[in-house]
Scaffold this motif. Structure first.
Motif, mmCIF file in Angstrom:
data_model
loop_
_atom_site.group_PDB
_atom_site.id
_atom_site.type_symbol
_atom_site.label_atom_id
_atom_site.label_comp_id
_atom_site.label_asym_id
_atom_site.label_seq_id
_atom_site.Cartn_x
_atom_site.Cartn_y
_atom_site.Cartn_z
ATOM 1 N N UNK A 1 -13.251 9.263 49.244
ATOM 2 C CA UNK A 1 -12.605 8.523 48.164
ATOM 3 C C UNK A 1 -12.905 7.025 48.215
ATOM 4 N N UNK A 2 -13.501 6.566 49.301
ATOM 5 C CA UNK A 2 -13.732 5.134 49.496
ATOM 6 C C UNK A 2 -15.183 4.785 49.224
ATOM 7 N N UNK A 3 -15.396 3.946 48.218
ATOM 8 C CA UNK A 3 -16.731 3.445 47.890
ATOM 9 C C UNK A 3 -16.865 2.066 48.528
ATOM 10 N N UNK A 4 -17.450 2.041 49.732
ATOM 11 C CA UNK A 4 -17.529 0.790 50.484
ATOM 12 C C UNK A 4 -18.452 -0.217 49.818
ATOM 13 N N UNK A 5 -19.472 0.261 49.120
ATOM 14 C CA UNK A 5 -20.443 -0.648 48.494
ATOM 15 C C UNK A 5 -19.810 -1.448 47.365
ATOM 16 N N UNK A 6 -19.009 -0.761 46.542
ATOM 17 C CA UNK A 6 -18.411 -1.427 45.381
ATOM 18 C C UNK A 6 -16.952 -1.811 45.605
ATOM 19 N N UNK A 7 -16.409 -1.465 46.777
ATOM 20 C CA UNK A 7 -15.019 -1.820 47.075
ATOM 21 C C UNK A 7 -14.014 -1.105 46.185
ATOM 22 N N UNK A 8 -14.254 0.179 45.935
ATOM 23 C CA UNK A 8 -13.401 0.959 45.031
ATOM 24 C C UNK A 8 -12.778 2.123 45.788
ATOM 25 N N UNK A 9 -11.520 2.410 45.470
ATOM 26 C CA UNK A 9 -10.803 3.533 46.071
ATOM 27 C C UNK A 9 -10.440 4.515 44.964
ATOM 28 N N UNK A 10 -10.846 5.782 45.125
ATOM 29 C CA UNK A 10 -10.542 6.824 44.145
ATOM 30 C C UNK A 10 -9.265 7.559 44.572
ATOM 31 N N UNK A 11 -8.264 7.544 43.718
ATOM 32 C CA UNK A 11 -7.000 8.237 44.000
ATOM 33 C C UNK A 11 -7.048 9.563 43.243
ATOM 34 N N UNK A 12 -7.123 10.672 43.967
ATOM 35 C CA UNK A 12 -7.275 11.957 43.289
ATOM 36 C C UNK A 12 -6.492 13.104 43.926
ATOM 37 N N UNK A 13 -5.664 12.789 44.916
ATOM 38 C CA UNK A 13 -4.834 13.847 45.510
ATOM 39 C C UNK A 13 -3.593 13.210 46.148
ATOM 40 N N UNK A 14 -2.654 14.065 46.483
ATOM 41 C CA UNK A 14 -1.440 13.619 47.152
ATOM 42 C C UNK A 14 -1.020 14.657 48.181
#
Length: 423
Positions: free
Chosen positions: A252-265
């Motif tokens: 879920x962590x895109x280190x290159x673009x500094x983005x976090x994908x929230x898709x589960x709990x």
């Protein structure tokens, strides 16, 4: 020819069965009146039909024929156009069990379903559980709400429990409204009685947040905690829900673009079993652009990672961190530092409040938090938007003064003079 004869016999037999059923089937609203041996008058009306065509009756009693006629007319109007099924005789407790097990399971989160069951078992069934579903009235439900607010639920060892808040009774009302609405849809009752009940308004408690000084104290405390430091720092810079941050994986962590994908709990089911599921709402599945400090924190953490979970269980790295463990650790940190005993969700409120106060617009914050509407974000944080409006008025005032300059002063003087004259 033989096939045609067999077919004709089959068709004739089925038509005969249909004619018998139609002959037995009396229209809804049809009824009769008679005087009983005890002197009372009894009336009955057809309110539905069983699968075999037999009528389902509702019985009405009165001391005189005139009073019975009035009651019958009221019932006929209430059941006009209604054709109940034989399941309409089940009790409220039986229907709640069926509704939760058959119709709600799989449509709401496990934790939500568990809460519904608890509300039904503790607050509804002790009073209305044995009542026939099709006989429950709005007055009975209104009486239940008043009882819960005044005396609380019935307990095994004590007669009554703690009084319930308006917000709690409102939650029970929402549950009952959904259950009885489904009963109406499946022709178990003629009309949802909860629709005619007035529920107390929700009065959410004021949100607790850590102010600037308290936040500095908390940040210093987590910096000294090697196990939980990254977890709480990420929470304070993203405002994720507890289940969301526990459910983060490195994919879920895109280190290159500094983005976090929230898709589960992550949920804790009965017995302490951890399960993963979808986010709370459709808008909860989202992408968050992380602050540079959080990106750096997660990059360093990833280099030493031994599991697919960003925040694994310290003792069982193959599992995600348990939400209950995170909550317990928060309470320990707050107690050790002398900070207010806030909930974990209040860290989310802390993030949101400081973000709005720092100038993040409501639409952007709504996307970060996973709210479906920016208006919901504004309604949730009205304690901040008041200060924002005040600052906005000051900005507008300064802007107009700078723009109009000396031309603004005669108008101000005239206004002051008029005010003095009126005095």
């Amino acid at each position: 020819a033989i096939f045609r004869k067999v077919w004709y016999v089959f068709v004739l037999q089925n038509r005969r069965k249909e004619m018998i059923l139609m002959a037995k089937r009396r229209p809804s609203g049809d009824g009769m009146v008679r005087k009983r041996d005890d002197g009372r008058w009894e009336g009955r009306i057809v309110v539905g039909h069983k699968e075999n065509g037999d009528s389902i009756f509702r019985y009405v009693y009165a001391p005189t024929q005139k009073e019975l006629s009035t009651k019958l007319r009221q019932n006929i109007d209430a059941y006009q156009g209604v054709d109940l099924t034989e399941d309409s005789s089940m009790t409220m407790g039986e229907w709640l069990n069926r509704w939760l097990d058959k119709y709600m399971a799989g449509t709401v989160r496990p934790g939500t379903l568990q809460t519904y069951r608890r509300y039904a078992d503790l607050y509804i069934k002790p009073t209305l559980g044995d009542r026939p579903l099709n006989q429950i009235t709005p007055a009975e439900i209104q009486k239940l709400y008043a009882h819960l607010k005044k005396r609380g639920r019935v307990r095994k060892h004590k007669k009554y429990g703690q009084q319930l808040s308006d917000s709690m009774v409102h939650c029970i009302h929402t549950l009952l409204h959904g259950a009885m609405g489904a009963a109406e849809q499946f022709r178990l009752i003629p009309r949802n009685p909860v629709a005619d009940v007035t529920a107390p308004k929700q009065k959410p408690p004021p949100k607790q947040i850590l102010n600037d000084e308290q936040l500095d104290t908390f940040m210093a405390a987590i910096q000294a905690d090697d196990i939980w430091r990254d977890f709480f720092y990420t929470e304070l810079t993203t405002g994720l829900r507890l289940g969301e941050i526990c459910g983060l994986r490195w994919e879920d962590f895109d280190a290159e673009h500094g983005v976090l994908n929230i898709q589960r709990t992550v949920h804790v089911e009965k017995g302490g079993v951890l399960t993963t599921g979808d986010t709370k709402t459709y808008a909860g599945t989202r992408k968050i652009v992380l602050p540079a400090s959080t990106v750096q924190c997660l990059r360093e953490r990833k280099e030493a990672a031994l599991t697919d979970w960003i925040f694994p269980n310290p003792l069982k790295p193959e599992l995600p961190v348990n939400p209950r463990a995170a909550y317990s650790r928060l309470k320990v940190l707050l107690k050790d530092t002398g900070l207010p005993s806030i909930r974990f969700h209040d860290l989310r409120h802390t993030f949101s409040t400081h973000a709005l106060s720092s100038g993040v617009d409501a639409k952007t914050l709504s996307g970060i938090l996973g709210h479906s509407r920016a208006s919901f974000t504004l309604d949730t944080y009205t304690h901040v938007t008041g200060d924002m409006q005040k600052r906005a008025s000051e900005v507008v005032g300064d802007f107009l003064t700078e723009l109009l300059g000396e031309e603004l002063k005669p108008w101000q003087s005239a206004e002051n003079g008029a005010a003095a004259a009126s005095i």
